[in-house]
Design a protein around this motif. Structure first.
Motif, PDB file in Angstrom:
ATOM      1  N   ASP A  45      -4.389  -6.840  -2.542  1.00 47.92           N
ATOM      2  CA  ASP A  45      -4.749  -5.857  -2.010  1.00 47.92           C
ATOM      3  C   ASP A  45      -3.967  -5.131  -0.825  1.00 47.92           C
ATOM      4  OD1 ASP A  45      -6.135  -5.945  -4.146  1.00 47.92           O
ATOM      5  OD2 ASP A  45      -8.190  -6.648  -3.597  1.00 47.92           O
ATOM      6  N   ALA A  46      -5.031  -6.089   0.106  1.00 44.57           N
ATOM      7  CA  ALA A  46      -4.858  -5.851   1.977  1.00 44.57           C
ATOM      8  C   ALA A  46      -3.004  -5.128   2.104  1.00 44.57           C
ATOM      9  CB  ALA A  46      -4.758  -6.640   3.386  1.00 44.57           C
ATOM     10  N   GLN A  47      -2.610  -5.702   0.975  1.00 41.32           N
ATOM     11  CA  GLN A  47      -0.720  -5.071   1.321  1.00 41.32           C
ATOM     12  C   GLN A  47      -0.462  -3.781   1.222  1.00 41.32           C
ATOM     13  OE1 GLN A  47       0.407  -6.196   3.862  1.00 41.32           O
ATOM     14  NE2 GLN A  47       1.259  -8.757   4.148  1.00 41.32           N
ATOM     15  N   ARG A  48      -1.248  -4.241  -0.118  1.00 44.26           N
ATOM     16  CA  ARG A  48      -0.685  -2.601  -1.148  1.00 44.26           C
ATOM     17  C   ARG A  48      -1.627  -1.401  -0.404  1.00 44.26           C
ATOM     18  NH1 ARG A  48      -2.179  -3.256  -7.270  1.00 44.26           N
ATOM     19  NH2 ARG A  48      -1.564  -1.623  -7.901  1.00 44.26           N
ATOM     20  N   SER A  49      -3.036  -1.725   0.064  1.00 40.59           N
ATOM     21  CA  SER A  49      -3.603  -0.501   0.545  1.00 40.59           C
ATOM     22  C   SER A  49      -3.305  -1.096   2.089  1.00 40.59           C
ATOM     23  CB  SER A  49      -4.996  -1.412   0.497  1.00 40.59           C
ATOM     24  OG  SER A  49      -5.971  -1.377  -0.122  1.00 40.59           O
ATOM     25  N   ARG A  50      -1.915  -0.769   2.472  1.00 43.75           N
ATOM     26  CA  ARG A  50      -1.991   0.214   3.333  1.00 43.75           C
ATOM     27  C   ARG A  50       0.251   0.330   3.588  1.00 43.75           C
ATOM     28  NH1 ARG A  50       0.920  -4.066   8.571  1.00 43.75           N
ATOM     29  NH2 ARG A  50       1.283  -5.490   7.477  1.00 43.75           N
ATOM     30  N   VAL A  95       1.846  -0.915   0.925  1.00 39.20           N
ATOM     31  CA  VAL A  95       3.277  -2.061   1.152  1.00 39.20           C
ATOM     32  C   VAL A  95       3.524  -1.809  -0.984  1.00 39.20           C
ATOM     33  CG1 VAL A  95       4.600  -4.007   0.747  1.00 39.20           C
ATOM     34  CG2 VAL A  95       2.705  -3.409   2.892  1.00 39.20           C
TER      35      VAL A  95
END
Lengths: 225, 501
Positions: free
Chosen positions: A139-144, A146
């Motif tokens: 979630d954290a990576q997709r939200s920035r 990636v």
């Protein structure tokens, strides 16, 4: 398998016998029969859990079926897929009925060292936690920005999941080691609160299950008619 | 009971900086000591000293003596200290490693080699003392933050140690959970247990303690009655003071994001129930509520990480259904709670560049602006994992902003941060808003929300329970009704509301 209060070793023995029975079965009709015994057991647990389990198994079984049809025949494919389904469903049922601590305890009672059974149970227990962490990392990576959708060009980006996960696993391992140390894991002379005894009833149960599987095996092999 | 004399400690044997430098402290029986200090002041290290993890678990150089009940910890083992000092760790997920609450409490007792009947009796007594009886068969992982903390306390309390050391017992807890733990600690203190609580931000707990010790860069800055600590706590930013930078409250803009009838269910549990809300362009909106109220689930719908079957999410009037979250990052950037979830590059510079869109014009200028705004110039060549918690958070937020979103969403940005960082963050958010960014913060830290938000939305049990403007009577009444706002006293400006690590 549902019965509470069974000694974990009884559950382990019954589970193993179940798996043995599926493995020796050759007749497709009996594989279906076994499925008819396992499936209700699975649904006897929480319905959503069972659905989840079936959804987890189905893709794998489908792949095996397709490969079977292509390389062998439809009959072989059906038998292969059914056997795999039986095995996976049975394993899920087994792990639902047996909590990791019980599994560890049964290993300990069978003479394995405490450290071994502890590592086994603890690693099983932390699987869901690591899964949750992985979810958060995704979630954290997709939200920035990636892009992690399953596409070939995104493959190199998976280090964005792997590295945070590894680092967190190491941090968790260190903290866990500290916590265990602080609660006396390494201390000699540990006592065990839960003592298990296999009751007479359970011995009978295991013995009858063993007989059934043995007779079934002999009959499958054509030794008895 | 415990005495530390001229303690110096560093983690590796040579060349590392001293984490503790000349600590002299005597802990007397029946004390309830609050050890506080900014992040990096050596607080956790101090805790490890008290139960023998230093020098027995951590390698490093220890000078000076720690003596517990007259014995030098060098001559004891961690296991030997089991029944003298109980340490409750910061991370409850690591501390609770058994499959049920009951076996969690039993673990230490089994280590001591007690016989089963005695263990059962002690479990029962501990469960009674902390009102944990209904939870005994539950898995610790299924518990709320406050409950986990109580179980962690129970797991050492059952050994009857005369001293219990707690590393950030209120960290990560919402006001309700913190209140629960606070009452338990007060009760233990009353019954004669010596308590050492380590915290990085002040909270209502200051009223409960009998003594307050302030650490700064490994030295004791203050040691005395809590009443006398006020000035030094302010000076150390252990009590955050938010500047009232209410220059030009956001003009009511047009809606930038609209959410209609969004629901979310996990295994028959409704986490969100028919939520509708609007985020206005250019505002700072705070979504507040208890832990577990559904706040994080809610914001995951903002960029499509989660999608509602029935509801819709409109960004600038356009349904986001067909857009991948990674594409949404150029419009809605979300920074989640734990910065460690996203670091995978070897330098801060590379880490921030990950989200950069090479095609967008002015990307380079924007990055330089971010470096200045977040004060990152000196950190650019360091590994993100080597940073302090506050620095990590700054890098994490900057790495989301690099994609130039028009809307920034922060999930619990105050958790695990010290007061000094909170002041910095409040300033940062206000200056980002001045640049036209729309900001949504999700938090259980009411003081923070009140200080910077233009509008509050309260989420309770998966529903929007109300909305208000901070500072108005209606707003205060709403928050009070959610039991988010505890009784505030002049001595502790934060009251019981919103403390975290």
């Amino acid at each position: 398998m549902q019965a509470k209060g069974f000694d974990p070793r009884t559950k382990l023995a019954l589970g193993m016998l179940g798996i043995a029975a599926v493995l020796v079965t050759e007749d497709t009709r009996f594989l279906v029969g076994e499925l008819c015994i396992i499936l209700p057991g699975l649904f006897f647990l929480k319905r959503t859990r069972a659905m989840h389990a079936v959804r987890l198994i189905l893709p794998l079984v489908t792949i095996v079926f397709v490969i079977g049809v292509i390389s062998f025949s439809v009959e072989t494919a059906v038998a292969l897929a059914l056997r795999l389904f039986d095995l996976l469903a049975l394993s899920i049922l087994f792990f639902q009925a047996m909590d990791p601590t019980e599994l560890g305890d049964s290993f300990r009672k069978m003479g394995f060292p405490y450290e071994f059974s502890f590592i086994l149970t603890t690693s099983l227990r932390y699987v869901p936690l690591i899964g949750k962490r992985l979810r958060m990392i995704i979630d954290a990576q997709r939200s920035r920005g990636v892009d992690l959708r399953p596409r070939l060009r995104n493959v190199p980006r998976f280090t964005a999941l792997l590295i945070p996960l590894l680092v967190q696993a190491f941090i968790l391992a260190e903290q866990l080691a500290m916590a265990m140390e602080s609660r006396g894991f390494a201390r000699a002379g540990r006592s065990f609160r839960r003592e298990y005894r296999i009751s007479f009833r359970e011995y009978i149960l295991i013995a009858s299950a063993l007989c059934i599987v043995a007779v079934f095996f002999a009959w499958e092999k054509g030794w008895i008619k | 009971m415990i005495s530390l004399s001229s303690i110096h400690y560093r983690y590796s044997r040579a060349s590392a900086p001293w984490v503790l430098q000349g600590i002299n402290l005597t802990i007397r029986e029946g004390d309830y000591i609050l050890i506080c200090g900014k992040s990096g002041s050596g607080k956790s290290t101090f805790g490890y000293l008290l139960n023998g993890l230093i020098p027995h678990f951590f390698e490093g150089t220890l000078e000076g003596t720690v003596s517990i009940c007259g014995q030098d910890t060098r001559n004891l083992t961690v296991a030997g200290l089991l029944s003298s000092v109980g340490l409750v760790f910061q991370n409850a997920d690591a501390q609770l490693f058994n499959s049920t609450v009951e076996s969690e409490i039993a673990f230490g007792l089994e280590s001591l080699g007690l016989d089963p009947t005695e263990i059962d009796a002690k479990i029962e007594k501990t469960a009674d003392d902390l009102a944990l009886a209904p939870l005994l068969d539950r898995s610790p992982m299924s518990l709320s933050g406050g409950e986990k903390r109580l179980v962690a306390i129970a797991s050492v309390l059952c050994l009857d140690p005369p001293v219990i050391v707690l590393d950030e017992p209120f960290g990560h807890l919402d006001p309700e959970g913190a209140q629960m733990v606070r009452e338990v600690l007060r009760d233990l203190h009353r019954r004669g247990t010596t308590l050492v609580a380590i915290e990085q931000r002040m909270s209502g707990v200051l009223e409960d303690v009998s003594r307050c010790v302030v650490l700064d860069r490994g030295k004791i800055l203050f040691d005395g009655l809590p009443a006398g600590a006020g000035a030094i706590l302010d000076k150390q930013h252990l009590v955050p003071h938010y500047l009232q930078k209410k220059t030009a409250r956001a003009k009511p803009g047009s809606p930038i994001l609209r959410m209609e009838h969004v629901g979310h269910t996990v295994e028959d549990n409704a986490i969100l129930k028919d939520v509708s809300l609007v985020v206005m362009e250019g505002e700072i909106l705070a979504i507040v509520g208890k832990n577990g109220a559904g706040k994080t689930t809610l914001i995951k719908h903002f960029n499509g990480l989660l999608r509602s079957k029935k509801g819709v999410v409109l960004y600038r009037g356009k349904n986001i259904r067909g857009t991948a979250p990674s594409e949404m990052a150029a419009s809605v950037g979300i920074s989640f709670q734990n910065p460690n979830d996203q670091f995978f590059k070897s330098t801060v510079r590379d880490e921030i560049m990950v989200g950069m869109r090479p095609d967008s014009k002015g990307a380079k200028e924007w990055m330089d602006e971010l470096y200045s705004l977040f004060d990152l110039h000196e950190l650019l060549d360091l590994s993100p994992y080597r940073l302090s918690e506050g620095q990590k958070k700054r890098v994490a937020i900057a790495s989301v902003l690099v994609a130039k979103p028009e809307m920034l969403v922060l999930d619990e940005p105050t958790v695990g941060q010290d007061g000094h960082f909170l002041e910095t963050l409040a300033g940062l958010l206000v200056s980002l808003r001045e640049r036209g960014l729309t900001i949504v913060i999700v938090t259980h830290d009411l003081e923070f929300a009140k200080a910077i938000a233009d509008r509050l939305i309260v989420v309770h049990e998966g529903k929007v329970a109300g909305e208000a403007t901070p500072g108005t009577a209606a707003g205060d009444a709403l928050l009070a009704s959610m039991r988010l706002s505890g009784a505030e006293s002049p001595a502790s400006p934060q009251g019981t509301a919103g403390h975290a690590g």
